[in-house]
Design a protein around this motif. Structure first.
Motif, PDB file in Angstrom:
ATOM      1  N   GLU A  74     -16.895 -43.726 -48.754  1.00 45.18           N
ATOM      2  CA  GLU A  74     -17.621 -42.932 -49.142  1.00 45.18           C
ATOM      3  C   GLU A  74     -16.770 -41.696 -49.286  1.00 45.18           C
ATOM      4  O   GLU A  74     -17.024 -41.334 -50.266  1.00 45.18           O
ATOM      5  N   ARG A  75     -16.206 -41.816 -48.217  1.00 40.29           N
ATOM      6  CA  ARG A  75     -15.920 -39.989 -48.176  1.00 40.29           C
ATOM      7  C   ARG A  75     -14.840 -40.483 -46.952  1.00 40.29           C
ATOM      8  O   ARG A  75     -13.909 -41.766 -46.119  1.00 40.29           O
ATOM      9  N   PRO A  76     -13.600 -39.570 -46.568  1.00 48.42           N
ATOM     10  CA  PRO A  76     -12.273 -39.843 -45.521  1.00 48.42           C
ATOM     11  C   PRO A  76     -13.248 -39.904 -44.320  1.00 48.42           C
ATOM     12  O   PRO A  76     -13.407 -38.886 -43.549  1.00 48.42           O
ATOM     13  N   VAL A  77     -12.645 -40.944 -43.349  1.00 43.08           N
ATOM     14  CA  VAL A  77     -11.938 -41.101 -41.796  1.00 43.08           C
ATOM     15  C   VAL A  77     -11.083 -40.678 -41.689  1.00 43.08           C
ATOM     16  O   VAL A  77     -10.412 -41.540 -41.393  1.00 43.08           O
ATOM     17  N   PRO A  78     -11.451 -40.419 -40.001  1.00 39.00           N
ATOM     18  CA  PRO A  78      -9.577 -39.845 -39.558  1.00 39.00           C
ATOM     19  C   PRO A  78      -9.641 -41.194 -39.032  1.00 39.00           C
ATOM     20  O   PRO A  78     -10.171 -41.914 -38.530  1.00 39.00           O
ATOM     21  N   HIS A  80      -5.038 -36.972 -39.022  1.00 41.66           N
ATOM     22  CA  HIS A  80      -5.652 -36.282 -37.299  1.00 41.66           C
ATOM     23  C   HIS A  80      -7.056 -35.185 -37.674  1.00 41.66           C
ATOM     24  O   HIS A  80      -6.644 -34.397 -38.419  1.00 41.66           O
ATOM     25  N   PRO A  81      -7.601 -36.123 -36.515  1.00 43.91           N
ATOM     26  CA  PRO A  81      -9.147 -35.430 -37.176  1.00 43.91           C
ATOM     27  C   PRO A  81      -9.126 -34.241 -36.622  1.00 43.91           C
ATOM     28  O   PRO A  81     -10.416 -32.905 -37.142  1.00 43.91           O
ATOM     29  N   GLY A  82      -7.831 -33.202 -36.108  1.00 51.12           N
ATOM     30  CA  GLY A  82      -8.080 -31.715 -36.185  1.00 51.12           C
ATOM     31  C   GLY A  82      -7.259 -31.187 -37.613  1.00 51.12           C
ATOM     32  O   GLY A  82      -7.182 -30.284 -37.444  1.00 51.12           O
ATOM     33  N   HIS A  83      -6.953 -32.136 -38.716  1.00 50.85           N
ATOM     34  CA  HIS A  83      -6.889 -31.350 -40.329  1.00 50.85           C
ATOM     35  C   HIS A  83      -8.340 -31.121 -39.990  1.00 50.85           C
ATOM     36  O   HIS A  83      -8.786 -30.991 -40.483  1.00 50.85           O
ATOM     37  N   VAL A  84      -7.320 -29.860 -40.869  1.00 52.88           N
ATOM     38  CA  VAL A  84      -8.488 -28.652 -41.745  1.00 52.88           C
ATOM     39  C   VAL A  84      -9.225 -29.511 -42.678  1.00 52.88           C
ATOM     40  O   VAL A  84     -10.057 -28.900 -42.878  1.00 52.88           O
ATOM     41  N   ALA A  85      -8.192 -30.692 -43.233  1.00 55.94           N
ATOM     42  CA  ALA A  85      -9.812 -31.320 -44.120  1.00 55.94           C
ATOM     43  C   ALA A  85     -10.867 -31.867 -44.321  1.00 55.94           C
ATOM     44  O   ALA A  85     -11.895 -32.119 -44.490  1.00 55.94           O
ATOM     45  N   TYR A  86     -10.793 -32.437 -42.438  1.00 54.25           N
ATOM     46  CA  TYR A  86     -12.180 -32.285 -41.948  1.00 54.25           C
ATOM     47  C   TYR A  86     -13.323 -31.516 -41.125  1.00 54.25           C
ATOM     48  O   TYR A  86     -13.566 -32.638 -40.955  1.00 54.25           O
TER      49      TYR A  86
END
Length: 244
Positions: free
Chosen positions: A71-75, A228-234
């Motif tokens: 349903e939504r992105p997962v890093p 990467h989980p640190g990306h601003v998108a998350y």
């Protein structure tokens, strides 16, 4: 059920091999981009279903999980527990590629923990050695989990070397998801002979390059990569379960 590459040549090869659908699940590519590319290469003769092979844990504890119907992105680079909790929250399809293989797979102990969340286990993979495929079949059978196979193609020429045939009409991507989710009867098969052995060898050789620490460190750990989980998108949503 799982390819890493997708372009016009891949589509032509898939159709020539009489495939009706591909699951496109590249590494380190954000979910919206995977969805868009899958739609771009789908047509009346070939469905391309988006997926994400998630890279959980750090370099020493990495485990791969194949997720569909997000349903939504997962890093990437979350703990395995954090990844599985997020997939459960999204009611995503969870497939286990190359179980027990080297250090990049879910083993029997992980499957026992997440048994109720897993929808299918891969029982044949071209990168496997014969005993790896035997172990995968035993794991699926012992745990009573549905099976699948895939080309796991990182190289275009491997597309169509393996396939899963469902006893159902699959006309839309949702039909593929439903067939997997509901455990529709299926048969797994693969090509045989010298050409298949050469294909398997080429994919296995590619594995060494793919898992190079130098490549990984240079490309994936700066914090600016799209998964990467640190990306601003998350927006910091996964800070409590990230490992990098």
């Amino acid at each position: 059920m799982h390819v890493k590459v997708l372009d016009e040549r891949v589509v032509r090869r898939a159709k020539a091999r009489d495939l009706d659908a591909l699951v496109y699940a590249p590494h380190f590519t954000r979910w919206p981009d995977v969805v868009d590319r899958a739609e771009d290469f789908s047509d009346d003769d070939l469905l391309v279903v988006p997926g994400r092979e998630l890279f959980t844990g750090d370099w020493r504890t990495r485990r791969h999980v194949l997720a569909l119907d997000l349903e939504r992105p997962v890093p990437d680079f979350l703990t395995l527990e954090g990844t599985m909790n997020e997939l459960a929250a999204q009611d995503a399809l969870v497939l286990v590629p190359h179980p027990g293989f080297l250090t990049v797979s879910l083993g029997r102990e992980h499957l026992e923990t997440y048994r109720d969340q897993v929808d299918a286990v891969e029982v044949y993979n071209p990168k496997h050695l014969p005993w790896d495929n035997s172990r995968a079949r035993r794991i699926a059978a012992d745990m009573g989990l549905p099976a699948f196979t895939s080309s796991y193609a990182h190289l275009r020429g491997t597309v169509g070397e393996c396939w899963t045939t469902f006893e159902a009409d699959l006309e839309e991507p949702a039909d593929v998801l439903t067939a997997v989710r509901e455990g529709v009867p299926r048969q797994v098969d693969h090509r045989r002979g010298p050409a298949h052995l050469l294909r398997r060898g080429a994919e296995f050789a590619h594995l060494g390059w793919e898992n190079s620490w130098k490549k990984f460190d240079r490309v994936y750990l700066s914090g600016t990569e799209p998964t990467h989980p640190g990306h601003v998108a998350y927006d910091g949503r996964f800070d409590d379960v990230r490992v990098y």
